[in-house]
Enzyme design. Sequence first.
Site, PDB file in Angstrom:
ATOM      1  N   SER A 165       0.804  -1.217   0.000  1.00 59.03           N
ATOM      2  CA  SER A 165       0.000   0.000   0.000  1.00 59.03           C
ATOM      3  C   SER A 165       0.842   1.273   0.000  1.00 59.03           C
ATOM      4  O   SER A 165       0.408   2.297  -0.534  1.00 59.03           O
ATOM      5  CB  SER A 165      -0.948   0.012   1.201  1.00 59.03           C
ATOM      6  OG  SER A 165      -0.212  -0.137   2.408  1.00 59.03           O
ATOM      7  N   GLY A 179      -1.934  -4.411   1.285  1.00 54.14           N
ATOM      8  CA  GLY A 179      -2.032  -5.626   2.085  1.00 54.14           C
ATOM      9  C   GLY A 179      -1.056  -6.719   1.713  1.00 54.14           C
ATOM     10  O   GLY A 179      -0.945  -7.711   2.425  1.00 54.14           O
ATOM     11  N   ASN A 217       3.886  -5.376   5.551  1.00 53.81           N
ATOM     12  CA  ASN A 217       2.743  -6.154   6.052  1.00 53.81           C
ATOM     13  C   ASN A 217       3.204  -7.424   6.756  1.00 53.81           C
ATOM     14  O   ASN A 217       2.529  -7.892   7.672  1.00 53.81           O
ATOM     15  CB  ASN A 217       1.766  -6.460   4.913  1.00 53.81           C
ATOM     16  CG  ASN A 217       1.043  -5.195   4.489  1.00 53.81           C
ATOM     17  OD1 ASN A 217       0.490  -4.475   5.306  1.00 53.81           O
ATOM     18  ND2 ASN A 217       1.085  -4.903   3.203  1.00 53.81           N
ATOM     19  N   ASP A 262      -3.361   7.464   9.840  1.00 53.55           N
ATOM     20  CA  ASP A 262      -3.148   6.111  10.376  1.00 53.55           C
ATOM     21  C   ASP A 262      -1.750   5.910  10.949  1.00 53.55           C
ATOM     22  O   ASP A 262      -1.455   4.871  11.521  1.00 53.55           O
ATOM     23  CB  ASP A 262      -3.436   5.050   9.312  1.00 53.55           C
ATOM     24  CG  ASP A 262      -2.497   5.108   8.110  1.00 53.55           C
ATOM     25  OD1 ASP A 262      -1.515   5.888   8.112  1.00 53.55           O
ATOM     26  OD2 ASP A 262      -2.752   4.357   7.144  1.00 53.55           O
ATOM     27  N   HIS A 277       1.019   5.173   6.726  1.00 57.23           N
ATOM     28  CA  HIS A 277       1.218   5.533   5.318  1.00 57.23           C
ATOM     29  C   HIS A 277       1.679   6.968   5.176  1.00 57.23           C
ATOM     30  O   HIS A 277       1.050   7.877   5.732  1.00 57.23           O
ATOM     31  CB  HIS A 277      -0.076   5.314   4.534  1.00 57.23           C
ATOM     32  CG  HIS A 277      -0.496   3.886   4.517  1.00 57.23           C
ATOM     33  ND1 HIS A 277      -1.359   3.351   5.450  1.00 57.23           N
ATOM     34  CD2 HIS A 277      -0.131   2.874   3.696  1.00 57.23           C
ATOM     35  CE1 HIS A 277      -1.516   2.066   5.204  1.00 57.23           C
ATOM     36  NE2 HIS A 277      -0.781   1.744   4.136  1.00 57.23           N
TER      37      HIS A 277
END
Length: 193
Positions: free
Chosen positions: A19, A56, A84, A165, A168
């Site tokens: 991502s 993901g 991830n 978040d 990112h």
Amino acid sequence: MPLRAVAAKAKVVTILGDSITAGLGLPAAAALPAQLHDALARLGVANVVRGAGVSGDTAADGAARVDFSIQPDTALVVVALGGNDLLQGIDPKTTRANLQKIVARLKQRRMGVVLCGLKAPPEMGAHYARDFDTSFESVAKAEGVTLFPDLLAGVERNPALNQGDSIHPNARGVQIIVGKLAPVVAKELARHL
């Protein structure tokens, strides 16, 4: 020079990632692929940058799709996977094996590789962090490819450079990443002329 001649000289760079490389939460123009293209152009490198980031994805997912996601005209692949794996607490030995599988396959296809590392936060525990952090260096050394030691260096844990978040990068964070990554990619492309 005709546009077709310029396009013919452009080297194709593909970013195989998750991502962060897909630009989650950002407009396409602010995402890593577009920003890397612009930074390489400012360095005088004729280029096309293709994004092959899937939100993901783990290193295992990247290994499973490496042939599908990387087109044959690619000169250089920036491999930016493992985030991830870290978030899921996957055994670093598994991450290392999957990264090695990706890099070996790209080399077999005669493509240059820049492997981007990541650093585990201290909350993961010293043993896990050490094993995870050294996975990238280990693969780069074993496969003889260029290591970009920490994709998120200077960006992680900085609220001004990340989205809400705290994982990112925002547009400014991506610019910082690209400012460090572009010269490494340009140098590697020059080696593969």
